[in-house]
Motif scaffolding. Structure first.
Motif, short mmCIF file in Angstrom:
data_model
loop_
_atom_site.label_atom_id
_atom_site.label_comp_id
_atom_site.label_asym_id
_atom_site.label_seq_id
_atom_site.Cartn_x
_atom_site.Cartn_y
_atom_site.Cartn_z
N MET A 71 1.68 17.16 -28.89
CA MET A 71 2.09 16.44 -28.07
C MET A 71 2.35 15.07 -27.10
SD MET A 71 4.42 17.96 -23.99
CE MET A 71 6.23 16.85 -23.62
N LYS A 72 3.16 14.21 -27.67
CA LYS A 72 2.62 12.89 -27.60
C LYS A 72 2.75 12.44 -26.14
CE LYS A 72 4.13 8.51 -29.54
NZ LYS A 72 5.26 7.61 -29.66
N PRO A 73 2.25 11.91 -25.47
CA PRO A 73 2.02 11.05 -24.10
C PRO A 73 3.15 10.36 -24.42
CG PRO A 73 0.14 10.08 -25.37
CD PRO A 73 0.97 11.15 -26.32
N ARG A 74 3.87 10.69 -23.30
CA ARG A 74 5.39 9.15 -22.43
C ARG A 74 5.02 8.56 -22.60
NH1 ARG A 74 8.01 12.18 -17.71
NH2 ARG A 74 8.20 9.63 -17.82
N HIS A 75 3.43 8.25 -22.07
CA HIS A 75 3.17 6.77 -21.59
C HIS A 75 1.87 6.49 -22.05
CE1 HIS A 75 3.47 2.81 -19.25
NE2 HIS A 75 3.30 3.18 -18.21
N ASP A 76 1.63 5.21 -22.87
CA ASP A 76 -0.19 5.26 -23.36
C ASP A 76 0.11 3.37 -22.95
OD1 ASP A 76 -1.81 4.44 -25.07
OD2 ASP A 76 -1.03 4.65 -27.38
N HIS A 77 -1.12 4.08 -22.05
CA HIS A 77 -1.89 2.93 -22.01
C HIS A 77 -2.60 1.63 -22.59
CE1 HIS A 77 -0.69 4.63 -17.62
NE2 HIS A 77 -1.32 5.49 -17.61
N ARG A 78 -3.32 2.28 -23.50
CA ARG A 78 -3.75 1.61 -24.74
C ARG A 78 -2.77 1.18 -25.19
NH1 ARG A 78 -6.13 6.02 -27.60
NH2 ARG A 78 -3.87 6.98 -26.96
N SER A 79 -1.78 1.38 -25.13
CA SER A 79 -0.94 -0.10 -25.85
C SER A 79 -0.26 -1.41 -25.10
CB SER A 79 0.91 0.68 -26.56
OG SER A 79 1.76 0.98 -25.52
N GLU A 80 -0.11 -0.17 -23.76
CA GLU A 80 -0.01 -1.86 -22.20
C GLU A 80 -1.30 -2.60 -22.58
OE1 GLU A 80 1.24 -0.65 -18.74
OE2 GLU A 80 2.91 1.27 -19.41
N ASP A 81 -2.12 -1.81 -22.37
CA ASP A 81 -3.86 -3.49 -22.16
C ASP A 81 -3.54 -3.50 -23.65
OD1 ASP A 81 -4.50 -1.70 -20.60
OD2 ASP A 81 -5.83 -0.32 -20.70
N CYS A 82 -3.35 -3.57 -24.65
CA CYS A 82 -3.31 -4.22 -25.95
C CYS A 82 -2.06 -5.28 -25.81
CB CYS A 82 -2.95 -3.19 -28.18
SG CYS A 82 -4.21 -2.70 -27.93
N ARG A 83 -1.24 -4.64 -25.25
CA ARG A 83 -0.38 -6.08 -25.03
C ARG A 83 -0.61 -7.19 -24.29
NH1 ARG A 83 3.62 -1.72 -26.02
NH2 ARG A 83 4.04 -1.09 -23.92
N ALA A 84 -0.90 -6.77 -22.95
CA ALA A 84 -1.69 -7.49 -21.73
C ALA A 84 -2.89 -8.65 -22.63
CB ALA A 84 -1.99 -7.04 -20.84
N ILE A 85 -3.90 -7.85 -23.20
CA ILE A 85 -4.67 -9.04 -23.64
C ILE A 85 -4.59 -9.78 -24.92
CG2 ILE A 85 -6.76 -8.35 -25.02
CD1 ILE A 85 -7.03 -5.26 -23.62
N SER A 86 -3.05 -9.23 -25.98
CA SER A 86 -2.68 -10.48 -26.99
C SER A 86 -2.27 -11.65 -26.32
CB SER A 86 -1.90 -9.34 -27.60
OG SER A 86 -1.05 -9.65 -28.98
N ALA A 87 -1.37 -10.90 -25.46
CA ALA A 87 -0.53 -12.61 -24.82
C ALA A 87 -1.40 -13.19 -23.29
CB ALA A 87 0.27 -11.10 -23.39
N LEU A 88 -2.25 -13.03 -23.73
CA LEU A 88 -3.70 -13.41 -22.72
C LEU A 88 -4.43 -14.39 -23.48
CD1 LEU A 88 -5.23 -14.45 -20.34
CD2 LEU A 88 -6.98 -12.72 -20.29
N LEU A 89 -5.17 -13.40 -24.87
CA LEU A 89 -5.46 -14.36 -26.13
C LEU A 89 -4.57 -15.49 -26.28
CD1 LEU A 89 -7.86 -11.40 -27.37
CD2 LEU A 89 -8.41 -13.02 -25.84
#
Length: 122
Positions: free
Chosen positions: A1-19
């Motif tokens: 079952m796929k998790p409803r909320h993937d914190h890693r993708s949120e982290d990736c977006r946040a890091i990507s935006a900051l970089l």
């Protein structure tokens, strides 16, 4: 079952935006230049060279918005405006300076690698 909320993708977006914000050419140059101390807009533009007034204004506003720089207006005639790194900006100066030094030290190696690659791709 796929998790409803993937914190890693949120982290990736946040890091990507900051970089994306702190890794662009003008931000790196403005931060390293302001690392020498407070500067007026015209001093900063002259010290960087090649940056348009509009791009410098945009970059400084972004740095202010993100908490990396402050803008201080002095009530003189004409008004004097100084820009300076905040504590957060001075912390950012550490990795930005390291990256700049690494780039300077490795430019020749990178150019040689590009030339070798380009010669094989023709």
């Amino acid at each position: 079952m796929k998790p409803r909320h993937d914190h890693r993708s949120e982290d990736c977006r946040a890091i990507s935006a900051l970089l994306q914000r702190v890794g662009d050419k003008w931000t790196v140059l403005v931060v390293t230049t302001l690392g020498k101390g407070p500067m007026r807009f015209s001093e900063l533009r002259y010290a960087i060279g090649g940056i348009s007034q509009k791009m410098l204004t945009t970059t400084l506003r972004s740095l202010e918005r993100d908490g990396f720089a402050t803008r201080t207006v002095f009530p003189t005639i004409p008004p004097r405006v100084d820009y300076e790194l905040t504590n957060l900006g001075r912390e950012l100066l550490v990795p930005v300076t390291a990256l700049s030094e690494w780039a300077r030290a490795n430019t020749e190696r990178i150019n040689k690698a590009r030339a070798r690659f380009d010669a094989t791709v023709k």
